[in-house]
Design an enzyme around this catalytic site. Structure first.
Site, PDB file in Angstrom:
ATOM      1  N   GLY A   1     -15.101 -58.706  46.521  1.00  0.00           N
ATOM      2  CA  GLY A   1     -15.098 -59.807  47.326  1.00  0.00           C
ATOM      3  C   GLY A   1     -15.681 -61.183  46.532  1.00  0.00           C
ATOM      4  O   GLY A   1     -16.570 -61.185  45.837  1.00  0.00           O
TER       5      GLY A   1
ATOM      6  N   GLN B   1     -10.273 -50.989  51.505  1.00  0.00           N
ATOM      7  CA  GLN B   1     -11.694 -51.866  51.781  1.00  0.00           C
ATOM      8  C   GLN B   1     -11.731 -52.106  53.254  1.00  0.00           C
ATOM      9  O   GLN B   1     -12.860 -52.176  53.504  1.00  0.00           O
ATOM     10  CB  GLN B   1     -11.411 -53.318  51.160  1.00  0.00           C
ATOM     11  CG  GLN B   1     -11.491 -53.250  49.580  1.00  0.00           C
ATOM     12  CD  GLN B   1     -10.321 -53.178  49.017  1.00  0.00           C
ATOM     13  OE1 GLN B   1      -9.210 -52.710  49.216  1.00  0.00           O
ATOM     14  NE2 GLN B   1     -10.171 -53.823  47.817  1.00  0.00           N
TER      15      GLN B   1
ATOM     16  N   ASP C   1      -9.296 -65.269  48.004  1.00  0.00           N
ATOM     17  CA  ASP C   1     -10.104 -65.172  46.539  1.00  0.00           C
ATOM     18  C   ASP C   1      -9.653 -66.475  45.789  1.00  0.00           C
ATOM     19  O   ASP C   1     -10.182 -66.844  44.868  1.00  0.00           O
ATOM     20  CB  ASP C   1      -9.179 -64.121  45.737  1.00  0.00           C
ATOM     21  CG  ASP C   1      -9.880 -62.768  46.477  1.00  0.00           C
ATOM     22  OD1 ASP C   1      -9.247 -62.306  47.379  1.00  0.00           O
ATOM     23  OD2 ASP C   1     -10.503 -62.150  45.736  1.00  0.00           O
TER      24      ASP C   1
ATOM     25  N   LYS D   1      -6.399 -60.506  49.356  1.00  0.00           N
ATOM     26  CA  LYS D   1      -5.717 -58.877  49.312  1.00  0.00           C
ATOM     27  C   LYS D   1      -4.227 -58.658  49.607  1.00  0.00           C
ATOM     28  O   LYS D   1      -3.972 -59.427  50.528  1.00  0.00           O
ATOM     29  CB  LYS D   1      -6.763 -58.053  50.158  1.00  0.00           C
ATOM     30  CG  LYS D   1      -6.675 -56.627  49.974  1.00  0.00           C
ATOM     31  CD  LYS D   1      -6.522 -56.101  48.367  1.00  0.00           C
ATOM     32  CE  LYS D   1      -7.728 -56.549  47.784  1.00  0.00           C
ATOM     33  NZ  LYS D   1      -7.591 -55.947  46.229  1.00  0.00           N
TER      34      LYS D   1
HETATM   35  O1  MRU Z   1     -10.283 -56.658  45.262  1.00  0.00           O
HETATM   36  P1  MRU Z   1     -11.395 -57.078  46.394  1.00  0.00           P
HETATM   37  O2  MRU Z   1     -12.016 -56.175  47.245  1.00  0.00           O
HETATM   38  O3  MRU Z   1     -12.308 -57.740  45.459  1.00  0.00           O
HETATM   39  O4  MRU Z   1     -10.692 -58.084  47.362  1.00  0.00           O
HETATM   40  C1  MRU Z   1     -11.307 -58.690  48.214  1.00  0.00           C
HETATM   41  C2  MRU Z   1     -10.594 -59.719  49.054  1.00  0.00           C
HETATM   42  O5  MRU Z   1      -9.283 -59.968  48.722  1.00  0.00           O
HETATM   43  C3  MRU Z   1     -11.291 -60.465  50.140  1.00  0.00           C
HETATM   44  O6  MRU Z   1     -10.567 -60.969  51.214  1.00  0.00           O
HETATM   45  C4  MRU Z   1     -11.774 -61.892  49.361  1.00  0.00           C
HETATM   46  O7  MRU Z   1     -12.381 -61.539  48.245  1.00  0.00           O
HETATM   47  C5  MRU Z   1     -12.439 -62.578  50.325  1.00  0.00           C
HETATM   48  S1  MRU Z   1     -14.208 -62.007  50.433  1.00  0.00           S
HETATM   49  C6  MRU Z   1     -14.967 -63.086  51.465  1.00  0.00           C
END
Ligand code: MRU
Length: 381
Positions: free
Chosen positions: A56, A217, A258, A269
Site C-alpha cells: 500500500g 488484497q 499508487d 491496483k
Molecule cells: O500491490 P499493493 O497491494 O501494494 O497495491 C496497493 C494498491 O494498489 C492500493 O490501492 C494503493 O497502494 C493505495 S493504498 C492507500
C-alpha cells in the site's frame, strides 16, 4: 472478535527505535494469522516491501522513511564532534545514498517510496553545511522526520475521510478495490477513510469489496479489516462488479492509488480501470483517494508511470492446490493499471477534492499545501 485479536489494534508499520527495528504485520499471512515481524537489515526491509509483507503506497513510504533512518543510524562514527563534521558527514552521506538507492529499487509504481526517501534526503542534506552539528544530532533530526512522516499519514488519511464523506449519504452502497485501508496506511486508509468515519458516525454504509486478483488484497485485507471494524461488508469477485453496479446497489466507488500524474491519470491496483469503465457506464461516481504524497506532478500523464510486472505464478499457481493453467502458458501480470482522468469524478486529497480539469485543480491543491503545510513535520515547528 476479541479486542486483542482485532487487526485494527495493530500498527501497520512501527518504529522500535530502542531495538533498531521496524515492526510490521506480515500481510501475506492475513487473514489467517496476525504475525508481527521485525525488520532490522536493509535486505529485510527491501524484501518486506518487494514481497508485499508491508504494502500500500503510504505504508511503503512510512516504512522506507523508518528504514533509511535506521540504516543511517547504524553507521558508526568515531570522534563525533562538531570539529569533525565534514569528514563524518561524508561517511554518513555515502551510506545514506547507497541505502536510499537500494530501498528505492524495491517497488517501482507507488511514488510514496521515492517521495519519503527524497524527503528524508532533503532534511539530511540540509544539515551538510551546519558545522555546529554532531552526527548524533544529524541522526536525531532524521529520527524526528521519519516519525513526522508517520504521524502526518494519520492526519492526511483523516482529512481524506472528511472530504470523502461529503460525497456520500447514510445508507449508501460503496464499492472499493484492492486494499487502500488501514493496512495500507497507518490509520483510516485512504479509500476506506470515509467508510471508517462514516462508521463512527452511524452512516450505515453497505461496503462491497472486490476480491482483487491475483493477490486478493480485497478479500484477505479489506474485507478483513472493515469487517473487524463492524461494518456491513460484502465480498465479490472482480468480474462481478459490473453486474453489482447495474443492479443499483452501489452509489459510489472509492479507490486508492499508487501514483497520480499531473493530468489526473491514476495508477492503482490492476483492475481499477475496468471498474472505472463500468462505473461510467452505470453512472456511478468513481473517486480516487490520493494523499498529495501519491501525486507526482513531475509526470505529465499516466503514460509515464512505471508499471510493476510480477511473477506468472501469482496467476497460474498461487492460492490453488495445484496449478490451474497449462504448463508454459504465457502470462500477462502487471500489478497496476492507469485509469484515464476522464473516468474519474474527483480526486480526494487532504487539501480538498480536485475536479476536472485536473492539471489545473491539482496545481491548486499543491498551492494550498504550500500555504498550509501539515504541522507534524519538525520542519514546520
Ligand atoms: O500491490 P499493493 O497491494 O501494494 O497495491 C496497493 C494498491 O494498489 C492500493 O490501492 C494503493 O497502494 C493505495 S493504498 C492507500
Amino acid at each position: 472478535m476479541e479486542e486483542k485479536n482485532n487487526i485494527l489494534n495493530y500498527e501497520t508499520a512501527e518504529l522500535l527505535d530502542d531495538q533498531n527495528a521496524i515492526r510490521i504485520i506480515d500481510q501475506t499471512l492475513l487473514p489467517g494469522e496476525i504475525r508481527l515481524i521485525l525488520l532490522t537489515t536493509a535486505k529485510e526491509i527491501w524484501d518486506a516491501i518487494y514481497l508485499l509483507q508491508v504494502r500500500g503506497a503510504p505504508a511503503i513510504g512510512v516504512t522506507a522513511g523508518f528504514g533509511i533512518y535506521l540504516l543511517t543510524k547504524a553507521v558508526r562514527i568515531v570522534d563525533d564532534t562538531p570539529e569533525n563534521h565534514d569528514r563524518n558527514f561524508a561517511i554518513l552521506e555515502a551510506e545514506f545514498e547507497r541505502q536510499k538507492a537500494y530501498l528505492n529499487s524495491s517497488r517501482p509504481t507507488a511514488v510514496n517510496l521515492s517521495w519519503a526517501l527524497n524527503r528524508m534526503e532533503q532534511v539530511f542534506l540540509s544539515m551538510k553545511e551546519d558545522r555546529t552539528l554532531t552526527m548524533a544530532e544529524v541522526k536525531e533530526r532524521l529520527h524526528r522526520e521519519c516519525v513526522a512522516i508517520r504521524d502526518e499519514d494519520v492526519e492526511v488519511s483523516r482529512r481524506i475521510g472528511e472530504y470523502g464523506l461529503t460525497l456520500v449519504k447514510p445508507g449508501d452502497g460503496l464499492l472499493t478495490h484492492c486494499n487502500a485501508g488501514q493496512l495500507a496506511t497507518i490509520k483510516y486508509g485512504t479509500a476506506t477513510a470515509p467508510m471508517y468515519l462514516g462508521q463512527e458516525r452511524g452512516y450505515g454504509f453497505h461496503i462491497f469489496c472486490d476480491e482483487t486478483r491475483p493477490l486478493l488484497q480485497g478479500a484477505r485485507l479489506t474485507a478483513f479489516e472493515l469487517a473487524s471494524a463492524g461494518m456491513d461488508v460484502t465480498l465479490e469477485c472482480d468480474n462481478m462488479s459490473a453486474s453489482l453496479m447495474k443492479s443499483g446497489r452501489v452509489q459510489a466507488v472509492f479507490v486508492g492509488c499508487d501514483r497520480v500524474a499531473a493530468n489526473g491519470d491514476a495508477a492503482n491496483k490492476i483492475g481499477t480501470s475496468l471498474l472505472a469503465l463500468a462505473a461510467q457506464r452505470y453512472h456511478v461516481p468513481f473517486y480516487v483517494c490520493a494523499p498529495t504524497s501519491t501525486i507526482d506532478m513531475s509526470l505529465a500523464t499516466g503514460e509515464e508511470i512505471p508499471i510493476e510486472q510480477r511473477k506468472p505464478e501469482e496467476v497460474t499457481d498461487m492460492w490453488y492446490e495445484k496449478r490451474m493453467a497449462p504448463e508454459n502458458i504465457k502470462v500477462y501480470n502487471p500489478a497496476f493499471d492507469v485509469t484515464d482522468n476522464d473516468l474519474i469524478a474527483g480526486i480526494v486529497t487532504e487539501y480538498g477534492i480536485a475536479r476536472a480539469p485536473y492539471t489545473e485543480s491539482l496545481r491548486k491543491i499543491f498551492e494550498e499545501k504550500q500555504k498550509h503545510p501539515i504541522q507534524n513535520s519538525p520542519q514546520n515547528v
